[in-house]
Motif scaffolding. Structure first.
Motif, PDB file in Angstrom:
ATOM      1  N   LYS A 254       0.852  -1.184   0.077  1.00 51.56           N
ATOM      2  CA  LYS A 254       0.120  -0.161  -0.091  1.00 51.56           C
ATOM      3  C   LYS A 254       0.987   1.270   0.051  1.00 51.56           C
ATOM      4  O   LYS A 254       0.517   2.215  -0.644  1.00 51.56           O
ATOM      5  N   MET A 255       1.805   1.183   0.752  1.00 51.31           N
ATOM      6  CA  MET A 255       2.933   2.436   0.917  1.00 51.31           C
ATOM      7  C   MET A 255       3.473   2.615  -0.338  1.00 51.31           C
ATOM      8  O   MET A 255       3.726   3.944  -0.776  1.00 51.31           O
ATOM      9  N   LEU A 256       3.957   1.556  -0.959  1.00 46.08           N
ATOM     10  CA  LEU A 256       4.702   1.683  -2.486  1.00 46.08           C
ATOM     11  C   LEU A 256       3.501   2.337  -3.591  1.00 46.08           C
ATOM     12  O   LEU A 256       3.989   3.069  -4.466  1.00 46.08           O
ATOM     13  N   SER A 257       2.534   1.858  -3.347  1.00 43.76           N
ATOM     14  CA  SER A 257       1.252   2.151  -4.315  1.00 43.76           C
ATOM     15  C   SER A 257       1.097   3.633  -4.103  1.00 43.76           C
ATOM     16  O   SER A 257       0.842   4.360  -5.304  1.00 43.76           O
ATOM     17  N   ASP A 258       1.007   3.980  -2.873  1.00 44.48           N
ATOM     18  CA  ASP A 258       0.953   5.562  -2.756  1.00 44.48           C
ATOM     19  C   ASP A 258       1.835   6.284  -3.136  1.00 44.48           C
ATOM     20  O   ASP A 258       2.074   7.625  -3.380  1.00 44.48           O
ATOM     21  N   TYR A 259       3.139   5.732  -3.393  1.00 50.36           N
ATOM     22  CA  TYR A 259       4.388   6.291  -3.944  1.00 50.36           C
ATOM     23  C   TYR A 259       4.391   6.350  -5.403  1.00 50.36           C
ATOM     24  O   TYR A 259       5.474   6.603  -6.063  1.00 50.36           O
ATOM     25  N   GLY A 260       3.552   5.661  -6.056  1.00 47.15           N
ATOM     26  CA  GLY A 260       3.229   5.376  -7.445  1.00 47.15           C
ATOM     27  C   GLY A 260       4.072   4.433  -7.936  1.00 47.15           C
ATOM     28  O   GLY A 260       4.169   4.504  -9.278  1.00 47.15           O
ATOM     29  N   ILE A 261       4.192   3.094  -7.342  1.00 46.35           N
ATOM     30  CA  ILE A 261       4.918   2.003  -7.698  1.00 46.35           C
ATOM     31  C   ILE A 261       3.790   1.082  -7.566  1.00 46.35           C
ATOM     32  O   ILE A 261       3.435   0.623  -6.521  1.00 46.35           O
ATOM     33  N   GLU A 262       3.704   0.134  -8.647  1.00 46.55           N
ATOM     34  CA  GLU A 262       2.686  -0.925  -8.794  1.00 46.55           C
ATOM     35  C   GLU A 262       3.898  -2.158  -9.330  1.00 46.55           C
ATOM     36  O   GLU A 262       4.451  -1.867 -10.626  1.00 46.55           O
ATOM     37  N   TYR A 263       3.720  -3.205  -8.839  1.00 45.12           N
ATOM     38  CA  TYR A 263       4.830  -4.352  -9.222  1.00 45.12           C
ATOM     39  C   TYR A 263       3.962  -5.328  -9.946  1.00 45.12           C
ATOM     40  O   TYR A 263       2.717  -5.537  -9.622  1.00 45.12           O
ATOM     41  N   ASP A 264       4.708  -6.104 -10.839  1.00 48.55           N
ATOM     42  CA  ASP A 264       4.118  -7.338 -11.613  1.00 48.55           C
ATOM     43  C   ASP A 264       4.157  -8.390 -10.899  1.00 48.55           C
ATOM     44  O   ASP A 264       3.201  -9.492 -10.928  1.00 48.55           O
ATOM     45  N   VAL A 265       5.175  -8.424 -10.026  1.00 49.32           N
ATOM     46  CA  VAL A 265       5.425  -9.821  -9.343  1.00 49.32           C
ATOM     47  C   VAL A 265       5.823  -9.517  -7.746  1.00 49.32           C
ATOM     48  O   VAL A 265       6.699  -8.709  -7.714  1.00 49.32           O
ATOM     49  N   TRP A 266       5.177 -10.094  -6.829  1.00 50.64           N
ATOM     50  CA  TRP A 266       5.664 -10.286  -5.512  1.00 50.64           C
ATOM     51  C   TRP A 266       6.307 -11.687  -5.346  1.00 50.64           C
ATOM     52  O   TRP A 266       5.515 -12.278  -5.118  1.00 50.64           O
ATOM     53  N   PHE A 267       7.661 -11.986  -5.174  1.00 48.53           N
ATOM     54  CA  PHE A 267       8.201 -13.071  -5.239  1.00 48.53           C
ATOM     55  C   PHE A 267       8.650 -13.614  -3.829  1.00 48.53           C
ATOM     56  O   PHE A 267       9.478 -12.841  -3.375  1.00 48.53           O
TER      57      PHE A 267
END
Length: 565
Positions: A254-267
């Protein structure tokens, strides 16, 4: 055609090759096997718009002084149907090309044609790239290193995608190993302290002391009471980790999304242990002679891989090290998932790990140059000219959440990309929130808003909208401020290419600041409203093209392009 520079280079290449052929036919120069013709922009405008040293590269085959050969070549050049106005020889044999203004006018037409796609390139040719960044331990809040790594990694991924690469953004979750054991011990201690009293339960000396650990313990008790008191310590820690870890990972997401970052993979690192990939990787290295056994442990052979020393893969207690898991993880990326190129962003304190990881890929047939590590330096936060380490609100080390609350996403991302990754970064908190031209993100956003305001007012107050490109006489743009601005806008695809090649998105923040500066100079020197319609339309197109480029750059670094300020 995605770049006017691409078109110009093609023209120069053709002119040079044809001239070599003409000279060979006339026997004024011997026939040569031409090297790649490298066309560059000279550092000084006096040496032309573009330049090549191809004659010096071919000097041995030409069997004469390069300058003399260059002069003969220039005599044989046919400049018809090109932007080239004249050609001169300089120095020991450089060939300098001076262009007419039509390339600048065509650059504006290209921007208008491509709009939001202006700057897109096909240099990556869909090569599959994995960009892994942040990958913070999921045991606590994101800190300043994570914040800088996040901004850099996300912008590198954006630039590579713009340059035509097939990009996957990845977060590697370190959900096993020492830090998770320590996380479990910390949670258990706080859980027991809540139920039995702080003085009854010692806290681990090297445990995690954050308030978030206490919050997890309280929340678990609120939901499940004292049910874990009857469990063994091992089971109790396992249950608490299973409860708290997903919460932390979701907070990070959520914090990174607020920062404008969306990941394709959480490994998940744990999956590599659970599905046997770590064990299989260790066995592969062992079977193929890349390990040595000593002191009851299994070591990666430094001698076999060209490293300074051996590195532990499996401890003498039979537990694989982080290195073993990391090798398995990179093997998974290259071999199992088939990425052509993997880019990792690590803090500078990990520099010693780079050579190990590159060398460890060789047994799997992966060349070292397919793994690229971007090392980034520390961040120092300043307020009132003094270093700041603690948050005003919490009294703890400043986290990414604290930073975003204080300066906002746009300023944070822009400032983190102001300097090259290898440079130490001094982040001025006061400057980041100031509404002045000294604040670079404000300066750029204000230029965009100013353009939008101008276009909006012309439409609302005068009924004036931009005509079709074919109806506008761009040759009316002749003032230095106009031509300098167009020249700067034309550079954008070049900046994308160079940023992708160097993995340095800081080029783009500096570039967009230059665009804003050129626009303000143009705006102060050249009226739009009130001019004769043909000139007004030409200038309006230049203004709109500037808007397109500024917005494209801000979109690329995930910063808002406001239409009003």
């Amino acid at each position: 055609m995605n770049s006017i520079y691409e078109k110009i280079r093609q023209q120069i290449n053709r002119v040079v090759k044809d001239a070599f052929e003409t000279c060979a036919k006339n026997q004024t120069l011997p026939a040569v096997e031409l090297p790649e013709i490298i066309v560059e922009v000279p550092r000084e405008r006096g040496f032309g718009d573009f330049s090549t040293n191809v004659v010096m590269q071919a000097a041995r085959q030409l069997r004469m002084p390069p300058r003399k050969a260059a002069e003969m070549l220039i005599q044989a050049m046919d400049l018809k149907d090109t932007y080239i106005e004249r050609v001169e020889c300089a120095g020991p044999g450089f060939i300098n090309f001076y262009l007419n203004r039509y390339w600048l006018y065509d650059a504006l037409k290209l921007i208008q044609e491509k709009q939001e796609h202006y700057g897109e390139l096909d240099m990556g040719r869909n090569v599959r790239v994995n960009v892994e960044f942040v990958s913070a331990n999921p045991t606590g809040p994101l800190h300043m290193g994570n914040a800088r790594g996040g901004a850099l990694g996300d912008c590198i991924a954006n630039v590579l995608k713009k340059a035509g690469y097939d990009v996957t953004r990845e977060f590697y979750i370190n959900d096993t190993g020492n830090q998770i054991e320590k996380f479990g011990l910390s949670l258990e201690a706080r859980y027991l302290q809540q139920l039995l009293g702080e003085d009854q339960v010692p806290f681990p000396e090297d445990g995690y002391h954050g308030e978030d650990i206490i919050e997890h313990a309280k929340a678990y008790i609120a939901q499940h009471g004292d049910s874990l008191l009857k469990e063994t310590p091992e089971k109790r820690r396992e249950i608490l980790v299973q409860y708290a870890l997903p919460i932390n990972i979701e907070r990070i997401r959520k914090m990174l999304s607020d920062y404008g970052i969306e990941y394709d993979v959480w490994f998940s690192e744990k999956t590599l242990h659970d599905n046997g990939e770590v064990a299989d990787t260790i066995q592969f290295l062992k079977d193929n002679g890349y390990t040595v056994e000593k002191d009851g442990a299994l070591w990666l052979s430094g001698e076999k891989l060209g490293l300074e020393k051996d590195e532990v893969l499996v401890r003498n207690n039979g537990v694989p090290t982080y290195l073993a898991a990391d090798i398995a993880y990179h093997r998974n990326k290259f071999v199992k998932r088939g990425f052509d190129w993997c880019i990792n962003l690590w803090g500078a304190d990990h520099h010693g790990h780079v050579a190990r990881m590159k060398a460890a890929m060789a047994p799997f047939g992966v060349s070292a140059d397919r793994l690229h590590v971007v090392l980034f330096q520390l961040v120092h936060l300043y307020r009132n000219g003094e270093i700041v380490r603690m948050s005003k609100r919490t009294g703890k080390s400043i986290s990414l959440e604290d930073l975003l609350e204080e300066v906002g996403r746009d300023a944070a991302r822009f400032f983190f990309n102001l300097k090259t990754s290898g440079s130490h970064l001094d982040f001025d908190l006061d400057l980041a929130v100031s509404q002045s031209n000294e604040n670079p993100v404000y300066y750029v956003q204000y230029a965009h808003a100013r353009i939008c305001s101008l276009i909006r007012k012309l439409k609302e107050e005068e009924g004036i909208t931009l005509k079709d490109v074919a109806e506008i006489d761009l040759t009316l743009l002749t003032k230095d401020e106009e031509l300098d601005l167009i020249r700067k806008l034309a550079e954008y695809p070049e900046e994308i290419a160079l940023s992708a090649k160097t993995l340095e998105p800081s080029r783009l923040t500096r570039y967009v600041m230059d665009v804003a500066a050129h626009f303000h100079s143009f705006y102060n020197a050249c009226r739009v409203k009130g001019e004769e319609e043909p000139l007004m339309m030409a200038r309006l197109m230049l203004v709109d093209s500037t808007r397109i480029v500024i917005k494209n750059v801000l979109d690329l670094i995930s910063i808002h392009a406001p239409e009003k300020m």
